[in-house]
Design an enzyme around this catalytic site. Sequence first.
Site, PDB file in Angstrom:
ATOM      1  N   HIS A 273       0.827  -1.198   0.000  1.00  0.00           N
ATOM      2  CA  HIS A 273       0.000   0.000   0.000  1.00  0.00           C
ATOM      3  C   HIS A 273       0.866   1.254   0.000  1.00  0.00           C
ATOM      4  O   HIS A 273       1.780   1.377   0.809  1.00  0.00           O
ATOM      5  CB  HIS A 273      -0.911  -0.023   1.244  1.00  0.00           C
TER       6      HIS A 273
ATOM      7  N   ASP B 185      -4.960   3.615  -4.799  1.00  0.00           N
ATOM      8  CA  ASP B 185      -5.030   4.059  -3.406  1.00  0.00           C
ATOM      9  C   ASP B 185      -6.189   5.026  -3.197  1.00  0.00           C
ATOM     10  O   ASP B 185      -6.347   5.984  -3.949  1.00  0.00           O
ATOM     11  CB  ASP B 185      -3.710   4.734  -3.036  1.00  0.00           C
TER      12      ASP B 185
ATOM     13  N   TYR C 108       9.511  13.547 -12.279  1.00  0.00           N
ATOM     14  CA  TYR C 108      10.735  12.740 -12.226  1.00  0.00           C
ATOM     15  C   TYR C 108      11.115  12.397 -10.788  1.00  0.00           C
ATOM     16  O   TYR C 108      11.570  11.277 -10.513  1.00  0.00           O
ATOM     17  CB  TYR C 108      11.895  13.461 -12.909  1.00  0.00           C
TER      18      TYR C 108
END
Length: 142
Positions: A22, A64, A113
């Site tokens: 998770h 999530d 990034y």
Amino acid sequence: MLHNIPAILPPEALFYMAQMGHGDMLVIGDSNFPAQSMGQRVIRCEGSNASQILDAVVTLFPLDTFVEDRAVTMQVVGAPDTIPPAVAEFQAIIDAKGDNPAPIVSVERFAFYDRARAAFAIIQTGEPRPYGNIILTKGIIV
């Protein structure tokens, strides 16, 4: 042989996705994404585009629900409010197949990034469209 596993995902991708917990992040990168310099775990899928891989991933991967930015893309440099065709397609896939759909959040290129460097794994695709990158945050299976 396993049943109902999208054949487009190589065994290595399934292995890493199963190891993720998770809050871990998975990057699906386009053909120009600097995957090798971003992460330790890179899965090569140059024969597929990012939308095909995203479609397969969201059938197995819970997004999530504890974070607003469960799906993140890179903003267009110089035009941050522009929605590239690849991103519009990503949103349609998440809306149709994701178990916890949400609007995709876009972030500035270097912020994207930074998140990618923190990702658990990166799937490098042969996606030719610019800005065909997305980061997914794994949720829990209830």
